[in-house]
Motif scaffolding. Structure first.
Motif, PDB file in Angstrom:
ATOM      1  N   PRO A  68       0.812  -1.224   0.000  1.00  0.00           N
ATOM      2  CA  PRO A  68       0.000   0.000   0.000  1.00  0.00           C
ATOM      3  C   PRO A  68       0.843   1.270   0.000  1.00  0.00           C
ATOM      4  N   VAL A  69       0.304   2.290  -0.626  1.00  0.00           N
ATOM      5  CA  VAL A  69       0.930   3.615  -0.668  1.00  0.00           C
ATOM      6  C   VAL A  69       0.337   4.449   0.459  1.00  0.00           C
ATOM      7  N   HIS A  70       1.178   5.000   1.305  1.00  0.00           N
ATOM      8  CA  HIS A  70       0.706   5.782   2.454  1.00  0.00           C
ATOM      9  C   HIS A  70      -0.026   7.041   1.998  1.00  0.00           C
ATOM     10  N   GLU A  71      -1.020   7.439   2.776  1.00  0.00           N
ATOM     11  CA  GLU A  71      -1.822   8.613   2.431  1.00  0.00           C
ATOM     12  C   GLU A  71      -0.981   9.886   2.348  1.00  0.00           C
ATOM     13  N   ASP A  72       0.098   9.994   3.105  1.00  0.00           N
ATOM     14  CA  ASP A  72       0.946  11.186   3.014  1.00  0.00           C
ATOM     15  C   ASP A  72       1.582  11.313   1.633  1.00  0.00           C
ATOM     16  N   ILE A  73       1.838  10.183   0.972  1.00  0.00           N
ATOM     17  CA  ILE A  73       2.360  10.223  -0.392  1.00  0.00           C
ATOM     18  C   ILE A  73       1.281  10.719  -1.340  1.00  0.00           C
ATOM     19  N   PHE A  92      -3.568   4.001  -6.238  1.00  0.00           N
ATOM     20  CA  PHE A  92      -3.402   5.390  -5.807  1.00  0.00           C
ATOM     21  C   PHE A  92      -4.769   6.045  -5.605  1.00  0.00           C
ATOM     22  N   MET A  93      -5.719   5.266  -5.101  1.00  0.00           N
ATOM     23  CA  MET A  93      -7.050   5.804  -4.804  1.00  0.00           C
ATOM     24  C   MET A  93      -7.037   6.468  -3.426  1.00  0.00           C
ATOM     25  N   PRO A  94      -7.520   7.700  -3.311  1.00  0.00           N
ATOM     26  CA  PRO A  94      -7.506   8.391  -2.025  1.00  0.00           C
ATOM     27  C   PRO A  94      -8.504   7.791  -1.037  1.00  0.00           C
ATOM     28  N   VAL A  95      -8.073   7.605   0.197  1.00  0.00           N
ATOM     29  CA  VAL A  95      -8.887   7.181   1.343  1.00  0.00           C
ATOM     30  C   VAL A  95      -9.469   5.784   1.127  1.00  0.00           C
ATOM     31  N   LEU A  96     -10.454   5.670   0.233  1.00  0.00           N
ATOM     32  CA  LEU A  96     -11.107   4.388  -0.019  1.00  0.00           C
ATOM     33  C   LEU A  96     -10.367   3.598  -1.083  1.00  0.00           C
ATOM     34  N   ASP A  97     -10.404   2.283  -0.961  1.00  0.00           N
ATOM     35  CA  ASP A  97      -9.983   1.411  -2.041  1.00  0.00           C
ATOM     36  C   ASP A  97     -11.217   1.171  -2.898  1.00  0.00           C
ATOM     37  N   GLU A 125      -9.086  16.237   4.519  1.00  0.00           N
ATOM     38  CA  GLU A 125      -7.658  16.384   4.251  1.00  0.00           C
ATOM     39  C   GLU A 125      -7.355  16.446   2.751  1.00  0.00           C
ATOM     40  N   TYR A 126      -8.354  16.114   1.934  1.00  0.00           N
ATOM     41  CA  TYR A 126      -8.202  16.203   0.486  1.00  0.00           C
ATOM     42  C   TYR A 126      -8.911  17.420  -0.101  1.00  0.00           C
ATOM     43  N   ALA A 127      -9.360  18.320   0.753  1.00  0.00           N
ATOM     44  CA  ALA A 127     -10.157  19.450   0.271  1.00  0.00           C
ATOM     45  C   ALA A 127      -9.417  20.286  -0.771  1.00  0.00           C
ATOM     46  N   ALA A 128      -8.113  20.415  -0.626  1.00  0.00           N
ATOM     47  CA  ALA A 128      -7.340  21.255  -1.553  1.00  0.00           C
ATOM     48  C   ALA A 128      -6.630  20.432  -2.626  1.00  0.00           C
ATOM     49  N   ILE A 129      -6.952  19.140  -2.722  1.00  0.00           N
ATOM     50  CA  ILE A 129      -6.268  18.271  -3.683  1.00  0.00           C
ATOM     51  C   ILE A 129      -7.245  17.876  -4.775  1.00  0.00           C
ATOM     52  N   ASP A 130      -7.090  18.479  -5.943  1.00  0.00           N
ATOM     53  CA  ASP A 130      -7.952  18.127  -7.072  1.00  0.00           C
ATOM     54  C   ASP A 130      -7.268  17.039  -7.897  1.00  0.00           C
ATOM     55  N   ALA A 131      -7.881  16.696  -9.017  1.00  0.00           N
ATOM     56  CA  ALA A 131      -7.346  15.610  -9.842  1.00  0.00           C
ATOM     57  C   ALA A 131      -5.934  15.918 -10.328  1.00  0.00           C
ATOM     58  N   GLU A 132      -5.679  17.158 -10.698  1.00  0.00           N
ATOM     59  CA  GLU A 132      -4.359  17.513 -11.198  1.00  0.00           C
ATOM     60  C   GLU A 132      -3.301  17.383 -10.111  1.00  0.00           C
ATOM     61  N   ALA A 133      -3.635  17.818  -8.893  1.00  0.00           N
ATOM     62  CA  ALA A 133      -2.684  17.705  -7.781  1.00  0.00           C
ATOM     63  C   ALA A 133      -2.428  16.241  -7.432  1.00  0.00           C
ATOM     64  N   LEU A 134      -3.487  15.436  -7.400  1.00  0.00           N
ATOM     65  CA  LEU A 134      -3.307  14.013  -7.097  1.00  0.00           C
ATOM     66  C   LEU A 134      -2.460  13.346  -8.170  1.00  0.00           C
ATOM     67  N   ARG A 135      -2.699  13.726  -9.417  1.00  0.00           N
ATOM     68  CA  ARG A 135      -1.926  13.168 -10.524  1.00  0.00           C
ATOM     69  C   ARG A 135      -0.443  13.491 -10.357  1.00  0.00           C
ATOM     70  N   GLU A 136      -0.143  14.730 -10.007  1.00  0.00           N
ATOM     71  CA  GLU A 136       1.252  15.111  -9.821  1.00  0.00           C
ATOM     72  C   GLU A 136       1.886  14.368  -8.644  1.00  0.00           C
ATOM     73  N   ASN A 137       1.107  14.122  -7.592  1.00  0.00           N
ATOM     74  CA  ASN A 137       1.631  13.356  -6.463  1.00  0.00           C
ATOM     75  C   ASN A 137       1.922  11.913  -6.865  1.00  0.00           C
ATOM     76  N   LEU A 138       1.071  11.351  -7.728  1.00  0.00           N
ATOM     77  CA  LEU A 138       1.333  10.007  -8.251  1.00  0.00           C
ATOM     78  C   LEU A 138       2.608  10.003  -9.079  1.00  0.00           C
ATOM     79  N   TYR A 139       2.765  10.990  -9.939  1.00  0.00           N
ATOM     80  CA  TYR A 139       3.953  11.022 -10.800  1.00  0.00           C
ATOM     81  C   TYR A 139       5.223  11.223  -9.970  1.00  0.00           C
ATOM     82  N   LEU A 163     -13.685  12.999  -3.899  1.00  0.00           N
ATOM     83  CA  LEU A 163     -12.287  12.601  -4.058  1.00  0.00           C
ATOM     84  C   LEU A 163     -11.975  12.371  -5.536  1.00  0.00           C
ATOM     85  N   PRO A 164     -10.846  12.866  -6.009  1.00  0.00           N
ATOM     86  CA  PRO A 164     -10.499  12.656  -7.419  1.00  0.00           C
ATOM     87  C   PRO A 164     -10.030  11.234  -7.677  1.00  0.00           C
ATOM     88  N   ARG A 165     -10.137  10.816  -8.915  1.00  0.00           N
ATOM     89  CA  ARG A 165      -9.608   9.530  -9.376  1.00  0.00           C
ATOM     90  C   ARG A 165      -8.808   9.812 -10.646  1.00  0.00           C
TER      91      ARG A 165
END
Length: 414
Positions: A71-76, A109-114, A204-218, A249-251
């Motif tokens: 699993p990938v930690h939520e902080d990542i 890399f799904m936020p919070v829920l699998d 905790e994901y209020a300021a994280i949109d799809a683009e931000a999550l994508r960049e965190n994945l990359y 939550l973005p996907r």
């Protein structure tokens, strides 16, 4: 393909002997007992291997074929400063897994829920039970049970009103069942989410949109994939399930375009895909055979299952493995061709690990308690059907082989 089945460890009601007798050579498992984000020690990995291989001297051999999941930690996922330590821990786990002979690691890399469902016991026409997702039921949870701020904006007016009317006549038991189903934790984990603190996790994901999550994945994959490449491990991301946003939550791994963008962001072979026909198949705009053809060289692990979209296209249930909306013949044919291509190119091991994903609870398993989607007999039926389909395709191709040279250059670079 290397036929395998998921096993959740010593407490799984489905035993290693069940998996062996299903005709599998591979076991798909993880160290669920370790905290998310902690490095996996070699001693724990070896202990799990010994457990899987304990009866190999006297019975058909099994081996730990795929790690699902590391699993990938939520902080990542959130891009927090603490991610550097968790990424370092992840790389340590990869090195330890490689040292123990593991070569395939699945993650998501799904936020919070699998994966998310609203019903784990949907009755099929034959009396077996399946997993199901109903958009209106999910709206009931979101609007009336969780009461997420701003949730109404995510639902059509008619859906929101119907959800409120449905909630008004639900019993306390029905509300509790829906709540517990939505808040299921990672498959195989000992813990589910707790309603009281769940909104805080979403906040905790209020300021994280799809683009931000994508960049965190990359950022994550650019750090870990070179290490995986160096030690000989194939990383393979699991697509979003369901493949659209939930709970605000973005996907970001839901379509062929998402997958292509991820591979372009870190273009090393170790950055690969868990090709899950069920997750990707929920979306009518995903051409599964085309995805298998386009990304074949980067498919390191296969989940085969069929979902059936209902009248509301956001509603679906798990169908029989050769039914539903997935053209399983076309998909398996592309995967067999990919394995043949690898063999012709001299790959040391051209067989891609595959497991029958999910299965109906049926026959004697209806009287047992098992992980939702992971009872023995339903998966055994699915594996038998898929094995027969694969065998028929291979016989047909042997009689009239298709030249590997047909593959477009762009796909070879995928």
């Amino acid at each position: 393909m290397l036929h395998a089945m998921r096993w959740f460890g010593p407490h799984d009601p489905v035993s290693l002997f069940d998996i062996r007798q299903a005709g599998c050579a591979g076991v798909v498992t993880a160290l669920h007992q370790l905290p998310v984000g902690a490095p996996w020690p070699a001693s724990e990995i070896q202990a799990r291997q010994r457990l899987i291989e304990a009866d190999n001297a006297t019975h058909t051999a099994l081996h730990w074929a795929v790690v699902e999941s590391l699993p990938v930690h939520e902080d990542i996922k959130k891009g927090r400063p603490g991610r550097e330590q968790y990424i370092a821990n992840y790389m340590e786990s990869l090195r330890n897994l490689a040292a123990c002979g593991l070569r395939t690691v699945c993650y998501n890399f799904m936020p919070v829920l699998d994966w998310s469902r609203t019903n784990t016991g949907y009755e099929m026409p034959d009396g077996s039970r399946a997993l199901r997702f109903v958009w209106q039921d999910f709206a009931v949870f979101d609007l009336c049970i969780l009461k997420r701020p701003g949730a109404a904006a995510d639902y059509a007016t008619a859906v929101a009103e119907a959800a409120r009317q449905q909630f008004a006549v639900m019993s306390a038991e029905e509300i509790a069942t829906l709540t517990n189903t939505v808040l299921l934790g990672l498959p195989g984990s000992e813990e589910a989410f707790e309603l009281g603190g769940f909104q805080r996790l979403l906040d905790e994901y209020a300021a994280i949109d799809a683009e931000a999550l994508r960049e965190n994945l990359y950022y994550f994959i650019r750090e870990v994939a070179p290490v995986a490449q160096e030690v000989g491990i194939n990383l393979c991301i699991h697509p979003d399930d369901p493949p659209y946003p939930l709970l605000g939550l973005p996907r970001v791994v839901s379509t062929a375009a998402d997958i292509a963008q991820l591979f372009a962001a870190c273009d090393v072979p170790a950055n690969g895909l868990t090709f899950c026909t069920g997750s990707l198949g929920v979306r009518a705009d995903n051409d599964l055979a085309a995805i298998a053809r386009q990304f074949g060289p980067r498919i390191h692990f296969i989940h085969l299952r069929a979902t059936k979209r209902e009248e509301n296209p956001r509603n679906f249930h798990e169908a029989d493995h050769l039914a539903g909306d997935v053209d399983m013949y076309a998909v398996v044919r592309e995967l067999v061709l990919e394995e043949q291509r690898r063999a012709e190119q001299g790959a040391a091991d051209s067989a891609i690990p595959m497991r029958p994903d999910h299965g109906h609870q049926m026959l004697d398993d209806l009287r047992k308690t098992t992980y939702p989607g992971y009872s023995a007999i339903g998966r055994l039926r699915g594996l038998a059907e898929l094995r027969g389909l694969e065998h028929g395709i291979r016989r047909g191709l042997a009689a009239a082989p298709e030249p590997v040279a047909r593959l477009p250059e762009a796909r070879q670079r995928a």
